[in-house]
Write a protein that holds these residues in place. Structure first.
Motif, PDB file in Angstrom:
ATOM      1  N   SER A   1       0.846  -1.198   0.000  1.00 31.79           N
ATOM      2  CA  SER A   1       0.000   0.000   0.000  1.00 31.79           C
ATOM      3  C   SER A   1       0.879   1.244   0.000  1.00 31.79           C
ATOM      4  CB  SER A   1      -0.903   0.026   1.231  1.00 31.79           C
ATOM      5  OG  SER A   1      -1.482   1.304   1.378  1.00 31.79           O
ATOM      6  N   SER A   2       0.916   1.933  -1.126  1.00 30.22           N
ATOM      7  CA  SER A   2       1.714   3.159  -1.172  1.00 30.22           C
ATOM      8  C   SER A   2       1.132   4.224  -0.239  1.00 30.22           C
ATOM      9  CB  SER A   2       1.827   3.682  -2.599  1.00 30.22           C
ATOM     10  OG  SER A   2       0.546   3.983  -3.119  1.00 30.22           O
ATOM     11  N   ALA A   3      -0.165   4.191  -0.003  1.00 32.70           N
ATOM     12  CA  ALA A   3      -0.781   5.164   0.903  1.00 32.70           C
ATOM     13  C   ALA A   3      -0.237   5.000   2.325  1.00 32.70           C
ATOM     14  CB  ALA A   3      -2.300   5.019   0.890  1.00 32.70           C
ATOM     15  N   ALA A   4      -0.103   3.760   2.788  1.00 27.43           N
ATOM     16  CA  ALA A   4       0.446   3.515   4.131  1.00 27.43           C
ATOM     17  C   ALA A   4       1.897   3.978   4.201  1.00 27.43           C
ATOM     18  CB  ALA A   4       0.332   2.039   4.494  1.00 27.43           C
ATOM     19  N   CYS A   5       2.655   3.707   3.149  1.00 23.86           N
ATOM     20  CA  CYS A   5       4.062   4.137   3.107  1.00 23.86           C
ATOM     21  C   CYS A   5       4.158   5.656   3.134  1.00 23.86           C
ATOM     22  CB  CYS A   5       4.744   3.591   1.857  1.00 23.86           C
ATOM     23  SG  CYS A   5       4.998   1.811   1.877  1.00 23.86           S
ATOM     24  N   ASP A   6       3.351   6.309   2.326  1.00 28.05           N
ATOM     25  CA  ASP A   6       3.367   7.777   2.270  1.00 28.05           C
ATOM     26  C   ASP A   6       2.996   8.376   3.621  1.00 28.05           C
ATOM     27  OD1 ASP A   6       4.020   7.549  -0.410  1.00 28.05           O
ATOM     28  OD2 ASP A   6       2.002   8.063  -1.122  1.00 28.05           O
ATOM     29  N   GLN A   7       1.986   7.808   4.270  1.00 26.81           N
ATOM     30  CA  GLN A   7       1.540   8.324   5.556  1.00 26.81           C
ATOM     31  C   GLN A   7       2.625   8.176   6.617  1.00 26.81           C
ATOM     32  OE1 GLN A   7      -2.157   6.688   7.008  1.00 26.81           O
ATOM     33  NE2 GLN A   7      -2.015   7.773   8.944  1.00 26.81           N
ATOM     34  N   LEU A   8       3.272   7.002   6.682  1.00 26.98           N
ATOM     35  CA  LEU A   8       4.318   6.801   7.679  1.00 26.98           C
ATOM     36  C   LEU A   8       5.497   7.733   7.419  1.00 26.98           C
ATOM     37  CD1 LEU A   8       5.075   5.161  10.204  1.00 26.98           C
ATOM     38  CD2 LEU A   8       6.231   3.546   8.686  1.00 26.98           C
ATOM     39  N   ALA A   9       5.864   7.901   6.161  1.00 27.14           N
ATOM     40  CA  ALA A   9       6.964   8.810   5.832  1.00 27.14           C
ATOM     41  C   ALA A   9       6.629  10.246   6.225  1.00 27.14           C
ATOM     42  CB  ALA A   9       7.285   8.721   4.347  1.00 27.14           C
ATOM     43  N   GLU A  10       5.388  10.619   6.049  1.00 23.27           N
ATOM     44  CA  GLU A  10       4.963  11.972   6.387  1.00 23.27           C
ATOM     45  C   GLU A  10       4.948  12.196   7.901  1.00 23.27           C
ATOM     46  OE1 GLU A  10       0.831  14.353   6.003  1.00 23.27           O
ATOM     47  OE2 GLU A  10       1.593  13.516   4.116  1.00 23.27           O
ATOM     48  N   GLU A  11       4.555  11.192   8.658  1.00 26.92           N
ATOM     49  CA  GLU A  11       4.422  11.328  10.111  1.00 26.92           C
ATOM     50  C   GLU A  11       5.722  11.117  10.872  1.00 26.92           C
ATOM     51  OE1 GLU A  11       1.351   8.638  11.346  1.00 26.92           O
ATOM     52  OE2 GLU A  11      -0.228   9.782  10.362  1.00 26.92           O
ATOM     53  N   THR A  12       6.721  10.538  10.237  1.00 23.35           N
ATOM     54  CA  THR A  12       7.971  10.191  10.922  1.00 23.35           C
ATOM     55  C   THR A  12       9.162  10.556  10.054  1.00 23.35           C
ATOM     56  OG1 THR A  12       8.094   7.976   9.963  1.00 23.35           O
ATOM     57  CG2 THR A  12       6.826   8.211  12.021  1.00 23.35           C
ATOM     58  N   LYS A  13      10.332  10.286  10.576  1.00 22.54           N
ATOM     59  CA  LYS A  13      11.560  10.510   9.812  1.00 22.54           C
ATOM     60  C   LYS A  13      11.988   9.222   9.110  1.00 22.54           C
ATOM     61  CE  LYS A  13      13.275  14.008  12.963  1.00 22.54           C
ATOM     62  NZ  LYS A  13      14.340  14.397  13.875  1.00 22.54           N
TER      63      LYS A  13
ATOM     64  N   THR B   1      10.539   5.437   2.386  1.00 18.49           N
ATOM     65  CA  THR B   1       9.908   4.285   1.756  1.00 18.49           C
ATOM     66  C   THR B   1      10.914   3.591   0.847  1.00 18.49           C
ATOM     67  OG1 THR B   1       7.754   5.367   1.789  1.00 18.49           O
ATOM     68  CG2 THR B   1       8.024   3.532   0.263  1.00 18.49           C
ATOM     69  N   ALA B   2      11.102   2.294   1.062  1.00 21.53           N
ATOM     70  CA  ALA B   2      11.919   1.499   0.142  1.00 21.53           C
ATOM     71  C   ALA B   2      11.117   1.299  -1.137  1.00 21.53           C
ATOM     72  CB  ALA B   2      12.260   0.151   0.774  1.00 21.53           C
ATOM     73  N   GLN B   3      11.785   1.243  -2.252  1.00 21.84           N
ATOM     74  CA  GLN B   3      11.107   1.053  -3.524  1.00 21.84           C
ATOM     75  C   GLN B   3      10.760  -0.406  -3.789  1.00 21.84           C
ATOM     76  OE1 GLN B   3      10.062   3.784  -5.312  1.00 21.84           O
ATOM     77  NE2 GLN B   3      10.789   4.698  -3.407  1.00 21.84           N
ATOM     78  N   SER B   4      11.352  -1.316  -2.994  1.00 19.62           N
ATOM     79  CA  SER B   4      11.090  -2.747  -3.177  1.00 19.62           C
ATOM     80  C   SER B   4      11.435  -3.503  -1.895  1.00 19.62           C
ATOM     81  CB  SER B   4      11.943  -3.293  -4.332  1.00 19.62           C
ATOM     82  OG  SER B   4      13.316  -3.232  -3.983  1.00 19.62           O
ATOM     83  N   LEU B   5      10.970  -4.735  -1.831  1.00 20.32           N
ATOM     84  CA  LEU B   5      11.364  -5.607  -0.726  1.00 20.32           C
ATOM     85  C   LEU B   5      12.870  -5.819  -0.726  1.00 20.32           C
ATOM     86  CD1 LEU B   5       8.541  -8.265  -1.039  1.00 20.32           C
ATOM     87  CD2 LEU B   5       8.920  -6.765   0.924  1.00 20.32           C
ATOM     88  N   ALA B   6      13.431  -5.988  -1.915  1.00 21.28           N
ATOM     89  CA  ALA B   6      14.872  -6.204  -2.037  1.00 21.28           C
ATOM     90  C   ALA B   6      15.655  -5.028  -1.471  1.00 21.28           C
ATOM     91  CB  ALA B   6      15.244  -6.451  -3.494  1.00 21.28           C
TER      92      ALA B   6
END
Length: 101
Positions: free
Chosen positions: A50-62, A65-70
């Motif tokens: 979920s890119s939305a979850a990634c975006d939200q966490l990045a916005e709320e914290t320092k 977002t990794a671009q992949s699992l690798a």
């Protein structure tokens, strides 16, 4: 006394799986523990489908977002997962394990 980070390490903690439980755990690890907030750890990255979850966490914290699992696995000195079931964990592991340090 903790061991120094591995060579080519950026002292990174990674978290994979930002569902209801994973998101709360990741946010707490980032904001409330010396593991991430002291100078021995220079970054925290996360990944979720979920890119939305990634975006939200990045916005709320320092965190980043990794671009992949690798990418998450290859940058991590410590890697957490919070995934909903064994089938998903096994699927994700095929991308994580070969890229772990």
């Amino acid at each position: 006394m903790s061991a120094p980070p591995a060579e080519n390490s950026d002292g990174c903690v990674a978290f994979v799986g930002l569902g209801k439980i994973g998101y709360a755990i990741a946010k707490n690890v980032i904001t409330k523990t010396p593991l991430v907030s002291d100078e021995s750890c220079t970054s925290f990255i996360h990944f979720d489908i979920s890119s939305a979850a990634c975006d939200q966490l990045a916005e709320e914290t320092k965190s980043q977002t990794a671009q992949s699992l690798a990418e998450a696995a290859s940058r991590a000195d410590i890697l957490f997962t919070a995934l909903p079931n064994d089938t998903i964990l096994q699927s994700v592991s095929s991308d994580l394990v070969p890229n772990l340090r």
